[in-house]
Motif scaffolding. Structure first.
Motif, short mmCIF file in Angstrom:
data_model
loop_
_atom_site.label_atom_id
_atom_site.label_comp_id
_atom_site.label_asym_id
_atom_site.label_seq_id
_atom_site.Cartn_x
_atom_site.Cartn_y
_atom_site.Cartn_z
N GLU A 33 12.83 22.86 -8.30
CA GLU A 33 12.09 24.02 -8.81
C GLU A 33 11.90 23.93 -10.32
O GLU A 33 10.83 24.26 -10.85
CB GLU A 33 12.83 25.30 -8.44
N GLN A 34 12.93 23.48 -11.00
CA GLN A 34 12.82 23.29 -12.44
C GLN A 34 11.78 22.22 -12.77
O GLN A 34 10.99 22.37 -13.71
CB GLN A 34 14.19 22.91 -13.01
N PHE A 35 11.79 21.16 -11.99
CA PHE A 35 10.81 20.07 -12.15
C PHE A 35 9.39 20.62 -12.04
O PHE A 35 8.53 20.36 -12.89
CB PHE A 35 11.07 19.01 -11.08
N VAL A 36 9.14 21.40 -11.00
CA VAL A 36 7.80 21.93 -10.76
C VAL A 36 7.41 22.92 -11.86
O VAL A 36 6.26 22.94 -12.31
CB VAL A 36 7.71 22.57 -9.36
N ASP A 37 8.34 23.73 -12.31
CA ASP A 37 8.05 24.68 -13.39
C ASP A 37 7.59 23.97 -14.66
O ASP A 37 6.68 24.41 -15.36
CB ASP A 37 9.29 25.53 -13.69
N ILE A 38 8.23 22.84 -14.96
CA ILE A 38 7.85 22.09 -16.16
C ILE A 38 6.46 21.50 -15.99
O ILE A 38 5.65 21.50 -16.94
CB ILE A 38 8.89 21.00 -16.48
N LEU A 39 6.14 20.98 -14.80
CA LEU A 39 4.78 20.48 -14.56
C LEU A 39 3.74 21.59 -14.80
O LEU A 39 2.70 21.35 -15.42
CB LEU A 39 4.64 19.95 -13.14
N VAL A 40 4.03 22.78 -14.31
CA VAL A 40 3.10 23.89 -14.49
C VAL A 40 2.94 24.22 -15.97
O VAL A 40 1.83 24.44 -16.47
CB VAL A 40 3.59 25.13 -13.71
N ARG A 41 4.05 24.25 -16.70
CA ARG A 41 3.98 24.51 -18.15
C ARG A 41 3.16 23.45 -18.86
O ARG A 41 2.52 23.73 -19.88
CB ARG A 41 5.38 24.57 -18.74
N ALA A 42 3.18 22.22 -18.35
CA ALA A 42 2.41 21.12 -18.96
C ALA A 42 0.94 21.15 -18.56
O ALA A 42 0.18 20.29 -18.98
CB ALA A 42 3.03 19.78 -18.57
N GLY A 43 0.55 22.11 -17.72
CA GLY A 43 -0.86 22.26 -17.35
C GLY A 43 -1.26 21.60 -16.06
O GLY A 43 -2.44 21.56 -15.72
N VAL A 44 -0.29 21.07 -15.29
CA VAL A 44 -0.61 20.41 -14.03
C VAL A 44 -0.95 21.47 -12.98
O VAL A 44 -0.20 22.42 -12.78
CB VAL A 44 0.57 19.54 -13.55
N GLU A 45 -2.09 21.30 -12.31
CA GLU A 45 -2.55 22.26 -11.31
C GLU A 45 -2.39 21.76 -9.88
O GLU A 45 -2.40 22.56 -8.94
CB GLU A 45 -4.02 22.62 -11.55
N ARG A 46 -2.27 20.44 -9.71
CA ARG A 46 -2.18 19.85 -8.38
C ARG A 46 -1.18 18.70 -8.39
O ARG A 46 -1.05 18.00 -9.39
CB ARG A 46 -3.54 19.31 -7.93
N LEU A 47 -0.54 18.50 -7.26
CA LEU A 47 0.34 17.35 -7.07
C LEU A 47 -0.17 16.63 -5.83
O LEU A 47 -0.08 17.12 -4.71
CB LEU A 47 1.79 17.82 -6.88
N TYR A 48 -0.78 15.44 -6.03
CA TYR A 48 -1.36 14.66 -4.95
C TYR A 48 -0.28 13.78 -4.33
O TYR A 48 0.48 13.12 -5.05
CB TYR A 48 -2.47 13.76 -5.47
N GLY A 49 -0.21 13.72 -3.00
CA GLY A 49 0.78 12.85 -2.39
C GLY A 49 0.83 12.97 -0.89
O GLY A 49 0.02 13.63 -0.25
N GLY A 100 -9.24 15.44 -19.13
CA GLY A 100 -8.49 15.08 -20.32
C GLY A 100 -7.09 15.65 -20.34
O GLY A 100 -6.37 15.54 -21.33
N LYS A 101 -6.66 16.26 -19.22
CA LYS A 101 -5.36 16.90 -19.15
C LYS A 101 -4.40 16.10 -18.26
O LYS A 101 -4.83 15.28 -17.46
CB LYS A 101 -5.50 18.33 -18.60
N LEU A 102 -3.12 16.43 -18.38
CA LEU A 102 -2.11 15.78 -17.57
C LEU A 102 -2.30 16.13 -16.10
O LEU A 102 -2.56 17.29 -15.74
CB LEU A 102 -0.71 16.23 -18.01
N THR A 103 -2.19 15.13 -15.23
CA THR A 103 -2.24 15.32 -13.79
C THR A 103 -1.01 14.66 -13.18
O THR A 103 -0.25 13.98 -13.87
CB THR A 103 -3.51 14.73 -13.18
N ALA A 104 -0.82 14.86 -11.86
CA ALA A 104 0.41 14.36 -11.25
C ALA A 104 0.18 13.91 -9.82
O ALA A 104 -0.69 14.42 -9.11
CB ALA A 104 1.49 15.44 -11.29
N CYS A 105 1.00 12.95 -9.39
CA CYS A 105 1.00 12.46 -8.02
C CYS A 105 2.44 12.17 -7.62
O CYS A 105 3.33 12.12 -8.48
CB CYS A 105 0.12 11.23 -7.86
N ALA A 106 2.66 11.97 -6.33
CA ALA A 106 4.04 11.78 -5.87
C ALA A 106 4.08 10.90 -4.64
O ALA A 106 3.15 10.89 -3.83
CB ALA A 106 4.68 13.14 -5.56
N GLY A 107 5.16 10.17 -4.51
CA GLY A 107 5.41 9.36 -3.33
C GLY A 107 6.87 9.44 -2.94
O GLY A 107 7.75 9.53 -3.80
#
Length: 580
Positions: free
Chosen positions: A8-24, A66-73
């Motif tokens: 949950e802490q991990f996801v909260d930091i992603l949100v604060r960094a502007g990440v809107e989606r996690l592809y995976g 131009g913003k940070l995005t995220a993916c996961a495996g």
């Protein structure tokens, strides 16, 4: 209130960094993170069918926004699938955070089921790759990863064992401010002084532009006007610099056209602006060269430099424009503009002669019709191979369109998953995947992702039943084509079976109508266009040593073909040349 766990802490930091989606793709070691996403309304999980697609989609979204995005495996094979898309994102300088979940922390190093070491595996395609081995490392390690990805424009990888993700997070730490945008960089005074001196001393100056000129179009045009310079570009610079350009002399490289090669070789001073153009055989070795780039590692690694300038292109030009002397002599510029127009006139017939009757369809004709019918702000995602050729020569930039491909990494199958990431940024913006049949078939499973999320991506499939670029490489090397033929289904029927709009085109007279119907369709659509596998004519002077993959060692022209509406722009520029 329940205590947060690490996920949950991990996801909260992603949100604060502007990440809107996690592809995976979900998996056991990822379950705590996926569940944390489920319970956080500020971020969505995008379920793709292959993790490679997840990384390509994240990279494309980052290039568009131009913003940070995220993916996961998930652990082992799951996150290994990310690697090709992450290589592409890293080489495209797209800020992407990849979560590579890991086996239980107590089993690492003991040959456990699905064990790999992603913190080592991803080092070559990232600026930062580290393992979280204790909850106490959160959130500082993730914040560091975010700042590497954003600050250095590339990939960061965080490896997180599933058991640690489920553990309680340490007591709430101070929320460190996150880097979410890059600064502009002004070069030093000494470098600016020396560049001014070189420009003022040169009679003939040529600008060669890459993707580093993004956001600097107005400054490049003003600078070229003041020093009477022709402007050539690399493929990744095309979308940023070719439109509204009175000084355009085309593109250099394997897919090049026009007079860019001549302009870079016949000048006194060549200025490379924001380009890491890899084909040094196209660059001169007997003229003075200055290079401007915000990434110092790019300076001088492709050619000998007389001056290296570390700085943002726009800021550097803002320093130069008031200081350089205006040149009055236009002879070199006008000569290059005429050469450019003449070169385009000589090949325009390749896609205009009897195309309405030619079966299978000329791919050049398909690309030219697509260019005319697509919206003014379309995002085109382009498969590696012959689709690169058609996009480079026929898609007309205008400052609002985007053209994204695996232009540095050169991966197959990139167009469809990139279109997924591009479309998620704006469902109302037209996104067109220019796919080859080979690339599309490789990751065809993620066409189902379009259907699942009702993404209105339009796949325009150039179906020549072959790996066309590979076949060309074999022919140029004097080898018979072998292993390049694809036995394809009716891809339009496959699309319809998936629940999407699908239409097959075999005759030129049906092309425009098929594209228009696909563009009008509200959801995902595929237009399967049967194109001529023998569309390319190869100049007889090409030798076996000239092409290795995408590299050309000796010739300025490899592919003979049309250039779409660019010839009209060249004619217009010639008409605007002042007459004595």
């Amino acid at each position: 209130m329940a205590k947060q766990n690490v996920a949950e802490q991990f996801v909260d930091i992603l949100v604060r960094a502007g990440v809107e989606r996690l592809y995976g793709v979900v998996g056991d070691s990822l379950n705590p993170v996926v569940d944390a996403v489920r319970r956080n309304s500020a971020i969505d999980w995008v379920h793709v069918r292959h993790e490679e697609s997840a990384a390509f989609a994240a990279g494309a979204e980052a290039q568009i926004t131009g913003k940070l995005t995220a993916c996961a495996g998930s652990c082992g094979p799951g996150n290994l699938h990310l690697i090709n898309g992450l290589y592409d994102a890293h080489r495209s300088m797209a800020p992407v955070l990849a979560l590579a979940s890991q086996i239980p922390s107590g089993e690492i190093g003991l040959g456990y089921f699905q064990e790999t070491h992603p913190d080592r595996l991803f080092q070559e395609c990232s600026h930062y790759s580290e393992l979280i081995s204790s909850p106490k490392q959160m959130p500082r390690l993730l914040q560091t990863a975010v700042q590497h990805a954003v600050g250095r424009s590339g990939v960061s990888v965080v490896c997180l064992p599933g058991d640690i993700a489920a553990e309680p997070a340490p007591e709430k730490a101070a929320e460190t401010a996150l880097v979410t945008s890059r600064p502009t960089v002004r070069p030093g005074d000494a470098e600016v002084d020396e560049l001014v001196r070189l420009i003022d001393a040169a009679d003939k100056v040529t600008l060669f532009c890459g993707s580093g000129t993004a956001g600097a179009h107005a400054e490049v045009m003003e600078f070229a006007e003041k020093i009477k310079s022709p402007i050539g570009h690399a493929l990744r610079g095309k979308e940023w610099i070719q439109y509204d350009n009175r000084f355009d002399v085309g593109m250099s490289g394997l897919l090049g056209y026009g007079a860019a090669y001549e302009a870079t070789h016949e000048c006194d001073l060549l200025i490379l602006l924001g380009t890491d153009f890899p084909y040094n055989a196209f660059l001169p070795d007997d003229v003075k060269i200055a290079q401007v780039d915000v990434r110092p590692e790019h300076l001088g690694r492709r050619s000998r430099l007389d001056l290296a300038v570390w700085g943002d292109v726009r800021e550097t030009l803002r320093c130069l424009i008031p200081r350089v002397r205006e040149k009055k002599n236009r002879r070199f510029l006008d000569k290059m503009l005429k050469k450019h127009a003449d070169a385009l006139e000589g090949v325009v017939k390749a896609y205009t002669r009897k195309v309405e009757k030619h079966v299978p369809l000329h791919p050049e004709y398909v690309a030219s019709v697509l260019d005319e019918l697509a919206d003014d702000d379309t995002v085109f995602t382009v498969d590696t191979g012959m689709c690169n050729v058609w996009a480079a020569r026929y898609i007309t930039p205008n400052g609002r369109r985007r053209v994204i491909g695996s232009f540095s990494h050169g991966s197959m199958a990139n167009a469809l998953p990139m279109a997924i990431g591009a479309q998620f940024t704006d469902r109302d913006r037209q996104v067109v995947s220019m796919s080859g049949d080979g690339g599309f078939a490789m990751l065809m499973g993620d066409f189902l992702t379009l259907v699942q999320y009702d993404l209105p991506v339009k796949v325009v499939l150039f179906n020549n039943s072959s790996l066309g670029m590979v076949e060309l490489e074999m022919l140029v090397a004097g080898l018979p084509s072998y292993g390049t033929t694809n036995k394809n289904p009716d891809f339009a029927a496959v699309a319809r079976a998936c629940g999407a709009h699908g239409v097959r085109v075999e005759k030129p007279k049906d092309l425009a109508g098929a594209l228009k119907s696909a563009f009008k369709h509200k959801g995902p659509a595929l237009v399967d266009i049967v194109t001529d596998p023998n569309a390319l004519s190869i100049p007889p002077r090409i030798s076996a040593e000239m092409v290795t993959g995408f590299a050309l060692s000796a010739s300025k022209i490899v592919l003979d073909g049309g250039v779409g509406r660019m010839v009209q722009m060249a004619r217009s520029n010639l008409r605007n040349v002042p007459r004595p």
